[in-house]
Enzyme design. Sequence first.
Site, mmCIF file in Angstrom:
data_model
loop_
_atom_site.group_PDB
_atom_site.id
_atom_site.type_symbol
_atom_site.label_atom_id
_atom_site.label_comp_id
_atom_site.label_asym_id
_atom_site.label_seq_id
_atom_site.Cartn_x
_atom_site.Cartn_y
_atom_site.Cartn_z
ATOM 1 N N GLY A 88 0.808 -1.212 0.000
ATOM 2 C CA GLY A 88 0.000 0.000 0.000
ATOM 3 C C GLY A 88 0.840 1.259 0.000
ATOM 4 N N ASP A 250 1.711 -11.575 6.887
ATOM 5 C CA ASP A 250 2.241 -10.744 5.805
ATOM 6 C C ASP A 250 3.633 -10.221 6.146
ATOM 7 O OD1 ASP A 250 0.420 -9.383 7.691
ATOM 8 O OD2 ASP A 250 1.128 -7.555 6.736
#
Length: 492
Positions: A88, A250
Amino acid sequence: MFPSFSLRYARLPARLRADCLPTPVTEPRLVAFNRELADELGFDVEDFNAERAAEVFAGNAVPEGAEPLAMAYAGHQFGNFVPQLGDGRALLLGEVVDRRGRLRDLQLKGSGRTPFSRGGDGRAPLGPVLREYLVSEAMHALGIPTTRALAAVTTGERVFRRIPEPGAVLTRVAASHLRVGTFQYFAARRDSEAVQLLADEAIDRHYPDLAERPADERYLALLEAVVGRQAELVARWMGIGFIHGVMNTDNTSISGETIDYGPCAFMDAYDPRTVFSSIDERGRYAYLNQPVIAQWNLARFAETLLPLIDDDSDRAIARATSVIEAFTERFDSCWQAVLRAKLGLATREEGDGALAQDLLDAMQAARADFTLAFRRLADALDGAEGKARLAELFDDREALDAWLSRWRQRLAREDVDEAEIARRLRGTNPAVIPRNHRVAQALAAAAEDDDFAPFEALLAVITRPFEAPAGEVDYTRPPHDHEKVLRTFCGT
Ligand code: AMP
Ligand code: MG
């Protein structure tokens, strides 16, 4: 100045990523550059130009041959599955082949919004960028597998978190950015073709020996190999008192490198329940929980591989489960090896584990500083003065004396004399680690006063962690009460 790019990930199918350019910043300024690493990566460091470097490491100029992309990934965050995370605020520029022939990812972090930004601004504040720079480079110097920091630039723009902070971009180098979450993203979409491509990419980049195995063994072997590297990694973290703080899937690398230095911290006083992260309310990622969490994360990885492990799903589950269960033993044997090394032992005996545990128990009772207590074991072998330095960390001197004489009896059964043991110990137990209060001081000076001298001074000592540092500032000492860092923040 840049080495040429290989572009591996960019050549995988388009659904694994989102192509995306960095968003230019108003006033890029290079504040840290890792010359040694640049040289290792094949950069022409003689041709180095700080202004040009600032442009490139800020994302204002895309280096020739790079094809920036945001990687897709999912992840379990604090136990909850989020089917779409992705880069992101980071972009993979591409891969380069370093001077030793290894493929390395170059990634900009904080380079602007991407299709995976959700509500975020795509940016990174200076403090967390410098924290990652310091801690990842210290980890590397400590011999622990980790992503590296190549450069940090400030952007001339403010980012708004709890308070406005200077914006920055970090250039991160990794063996790869494949994470457990990368596999989860595609497994959750029942895209087993993508999972297999990722597994083959992981084998090719990190476990090339496995490529020889027959297809029906290869992916179970991959799981086993990742289990082995994670077991070793977490044992090594614990050997230096490191608390990752945000061990989400993650942030669990397939290569076995430490990745994501968000709310990470080092334990000062030894207490296995230690937690720093402000968002870790229940202590999920406490120091002592780290192996259990790593195993949990690996079980999530195993789930993504099931269709590749066996066509029969019951058999696949049974085979994967036995590999995941074996983590406990793998970790334990790595942890025992770490402890033996910390005690200066090269040989192995039955009672070594108990010897180490008794010392840890005494440290916990006295709230002894973890780093100093181990470092001063070597001093204790030098004579009375050294022994006194160790003893001042403990409450119960008699118990310490009893422990020391047990230890020395054990050392006598090593093949070498105590002077050699002391040398060994000083090469294993660091004198300096990036203590939280020093990191906090360095970050504050940079972010609040634009003063990078404390950052540079700290970086210089923590990248030589086994040397007793000279100079005015005592980087070896634990924090005074008023300096203590009680909470760390993700700082995203
Ligand atoms: P992290 O906490 O750094 O592991 O990030 C978790 C997820 O949030 C990843 O998908 C990041 O890319 C995303 N993220 C974190 N900070 C930002 C930001 N400032 N803007 C956009 N996405 C972000
Ligand atoms: Mg992350």
